[in-house]
Motif scaffolding. Structure first.
Motif, PDB file in Angstrom:
ATOM      1  N   ALA A 138       0.817  -1.216   0.000  1.00 21.95           N
ATOM      2  CA  ALA A 138       0.000   0.000   0.000  1.00 21.95           C
ATOM      3  C   ALA A 138       0.849   1.264   0.000  1.00 21.95           C
ATOM      4  N   THR A 139       1.885   1.293   0.825  1.00 19.54           N
ATOM      5  CA  THR A 139       2.730   2.483   0.867  1.00 19.54           C
ATOM      6  C   THR A 139       3.576   2.606  -0.401  1.00 19.54           C
ATOM      7  N   GLY A 140       3.923   1.471  -1.015  1.00 21.20           N
ATOM      8  CA  GLY A 140       4.615   1.530  -2.297  1.00 21.20           C
ATOM      9  C   GLY A 140       3.756   2.163  -3.374  1.00 21.20           C
ATOM     10  N   LEU A 141       2.470   1.795  -3.400  1.00 22.78           N
ATOM     11  CA  LEU A 141       1.543   2.410  -4.352  1.00 22.78           C
ATOM     12  C   LEU A 141       1.385   3.893  -4.069  1.00 22.78           C
ATOM     13  N   LEU A 142       1.337   4.260  -2.793  1.00 26.89           N
ATOM     14  CA  LEU A 142       1.228   5.673  -2.445  1.00 26.89           C
ATOM     15  C   LEU A 142       2.473   6.440  -2.859  1.00 26.89           C
ATOM     16  N   ASP A 186      -2.457  -8.961  21.905  1.00 23.96           N
ATOM     17  CA  ASP A 186      -1.474  -8.004  21.400  1.00 23.96           C
ATOM     18  C   ASP A 186      -1.348  -8.084  19.878  1.00 23.96           C
ATOM     19  N   VAL A 187      -1.323  -9.293  19.343  1.00 21.10           N
ATOM     20  CA  VAL A 187      -1.126  -9.441  17.905  1.00 21.10           C
ATOM     21  C   VAL A 187      -2.316  -8.889  17.124  1.00 21.10           C
ATOM     22  N   LEU A 188      -3.521  -9.225  17.552  1.00 22.10           N
ATOM     23  CA  LEU A 188      -4.700  -8.751  16.828  1.00 22.10           C
ATOM     24  C   LEU A 188      -4.819  -7.236  16.884  1.00 22.10           C
ATOM     25  N   ARG A 189      -4.445  -6.645  18.002  1.00 18.45           N
ATOM     26  CA  ARG A 189      -4.453  -5.178  18.092  1.00 18.45           C
ATOM     27  C   ARG A 189      -3.461  -4.572  17.101  1.00 18.45           C
ATOM     28  N   ASP A 190      -2.251  -5.099  17.077  1.00 16.86           N
ATOM     29  CA  ASP A 190      -1.232  -4.553  16.187  1.00 16.86           C
ATOM     30  C   ASP A 190      -1.553  -4.828  14.718  1.00 16.86           C
ATOM     31  N   VAL A 191      -2.102  -6.008  14.429  1.00 17.67           N
ATOM     32  CA  VAL A 191      -2.497  -6.329  13.055  1.00 17.67           C
ATOM     33  C   VAL A 191      -3.623  -5.399  12.601  1.00 17.67           C
ATOM     34  N   GLY A 192      -4.539  -5.078  13.511  1.00 14.60           N
ATOM     35  CA  GLY A 192      -5.594  -4.123  13.171  1.00 14.60           C
ATOM     36  C   GLY A 192      -5.028  -2.763  12.794  1.00 14.60           C
ATOM     37  N   VAL A 193      -4.004  -2.336  13.521  1.00 10.74           N
ATOM     38  CA  VAL A 193      -3.357  -1.059  13.191  1.00 10.74           C
ATOM     39  C   VAL A 193      -2.679  -1.146  11.823  1.00 10.74           C
ATOM     40  N   LEU A 194      -2.010  -2.253  11.555  1.00 11.78           N
ATOM     41  CA  LEU A 194      -1.375  -2.442  10.246  1.00 11.78           C
ATOM     42  C   LEU A 194      -2.411  -2.411   9.128  1.00 11.78           C
ATOM     43  N   ALA A 195      -3.548  -3.062   9.343  1.00  9.35           N
ATOM     44  CA  ALA A 195      -4.613  -3.049   8.331  1.00  9.35           C
ATOM     45  C   ALA A 195      -5.113  -1.625   8.096  1.00  9.35           C
ATOM     46  N   ALA A 196      -5.242  -0.849   9.165  1.00  5.54           N
ATOM     47  CA  ALA A 196      -5.689   0.540   9.019  1.00  5.54           C
ATOM     48  C   ALA A 196      -4.682   1.360   8.223  1.00  5.54           C
ATOM     49  N   PHE A 197      -3.394   1.142   8.478  1.00  3.78           N
ATOM     50  CA  PHE A 197      -2.358   1.824   7.698  1.00  3.78           C
ATOM     51  C   PHE A 197      -2.467   1.455   6.225  1.00  3.78           C
ATOM     52  N   ALA A 198      -2.655   0.171   5.934  1.00  4.46           N
ATOM     53  CA  ALA A 198      -2.727  -0.279   4.546  1.00  4.46           C
ATOM     54  C   ALA A 198      -3.922   0.336   3.834  1.00  4.46           C
ATOM     55  N   VAL A 199      -5.081   0.305   4.465  1.00  2.98           N
ATOM     56  CA  VAL A 199      -6.280   0.873   3.844  1.00  2.98           C
ATOM     57  C   VAL A 199      -6.122   2.377   3.657  1.00  2.98           C
ATOM     58  N   GLY A 200      -5.592   3.054   4.669  1.00  2.00           N
ATOM     59  CA  GLY A 200      -5.389   4.497   4.550  1.00  2.00           C
ATOM     60  C   GLY A 200      -4.445   4.864   3.421  1.00  2.00           C
ATOM     61  N   ALA A 201      -3.353   4.101   3.281  1.00  2.00           N
ATOM     62  CA  ALA A 201      -2.402   4.368   2.201  1.00  2.00           C
ATOM     63  C   ALA A 201      -3.031   4.140   0.837  1.00  2.00           C
ATOM     64  N   LEU A 202      -3.853   3.085   0.714  1.00  2.00           N
ATOM     65  CA  LEU A 202      -4.523   2.822  -0.561  1.00  2.00           C
ATOM     66  C   LEU A 202      -5.510   3.933  -0.914  1.00  2.00           C
ATOM     67  N   VAL A 203      -6.242   4.424   0.077  1.00  2.00           N
ATOM     68  CA  VAL A 203      -7.184   5.524  -0.176  1.00  2.00           C
ATOM     69  C   VAL A 203      -6.433   6.782  -0.622  1.00  2.00           C
ATOM     70  N   LEU A 204      -5.353   7.097   0.062  1.00  2.00           N
ATOM     71  CA  LEU A 204      -4.560   8.271  -0.329  1.00  2.00           C
ATOM     72  C   LEU A 204      -3.960   8.092  -1.714  1.00  2.00           C
TER      73      LEU A 204
END
Length: 244
Positions: A145-149, A216-234
């Motif tokens: 996602a960040t590569g596409l951004l 802990d893992v599910l919380r951090d993975v959720g944050v990673l998913a949010a970063f990915a979606v946000g980068a794709l939208v941008l």
């Protein structure tokens, strides 16, 4: 966004990957080779495992960032993107297709990397190796996602590569790999809280230290998913039709 068009775009990208064995090798083999090199640097000692666990989140993100940013630039500089956007294909369809195709590549990459690290390099974690694979896949998805951004702001493939130190370098320094984050100055620790690699490394450290790291893992993975979606939208909002 139209799922049918996005899936067709993903299929086209996978066909292009299949026809490019060097890129496939870069995606699948290079992270494992780098981790193997690190194994010999530390001579397989006790210091290797903690660093290797963190690298299982760092290497997929780094490699997928590089691959996707250059691949999208190639679409623009060759005029392919401009031609595609004269069809019913929307930018969101294009980026979703790219994201899906490279996410599948990231899954293969992560599976190979985790398998080699566990069964050949002796990396041991208290938590299930499936948690490691989950984090590695989501870290790679953030790299996609960040590569596409990043590709939206570059005009040439060389410029896309130059973005890697800007996007990836600070994250490597601040994610907790080189020094514990709690020992960093407050400003740097606050900055690290805003970087996706931090959450990948934190999740992997939880897997290494806890028999049941689900919370802990599910919380951090959720944050990673949010970063990915946000980068794709941008990326969808900022992606130009072509590079002049």
């Amino acid at each position: 966004m139209k799922p049918r068009i996005a899936l067709a775009t993903a299929g086209r990208n996978l066909q292009q990957l299949k026809a490019d064995p060097r890129t496939v090798a870069l995606i699948v083999a290079v992270p494992s080779l780098l981790l193997t090199l690190l194994y010999f640097v530390y001579d397989g000692g006790v210091r290797f495992t903690p660093i290797a666990v963190s690298m299982l989140g760092i290497l997929p993100m780094l490699v997928m960032f590089l691959i996707t940013s250059v691949a999208m630039l190639r679409e623009r500089t060759t005029g392919t993107l401009e031609r595609l956007l004269t069809t019913p294909l929307h930018r969101a369809d294009l980026l979703a297709g790219y994201g899906a195709a490279f996410a599948l590549a990231a899954l293969v990459q992560s599976a190979v990397l985790v398998a080699i690290s566990v069964w050949f390099l002796g990396v041991d974690t208290r938590g299930s190796i499936l948690w490691v694979l989950l984090v590695a896949v989501f870290a790679a998805a953030v790299g996609v996602a960040t590569g596409l951004l990043a590709s939206a702001f570059a005009r040439t493939e060389f410029q896309a590569v130059q973005f890697m130190p800007l996007f990836i370098g600070p994250q490597v320094f601040l994610c907790g790999l080189l020094a514990p984050r709690e020992q960093m100055p407050d400003v740097l620790r606050w900055v690290s809280d805003c970087l996706p690699m931090t959450y990948a490394v934190d999740a992997l450290k939880a897997v290494a230290a806890q028999p049941n790291p689900a919370t802990d893992v599910l919380r951090d993975v959720g944050v990673l998913a949010a970063f990915a979606v946000g980068a794709l939208v941008l990326a969808a909002l900022s992606m130009p039709r072509r590079t002049r």
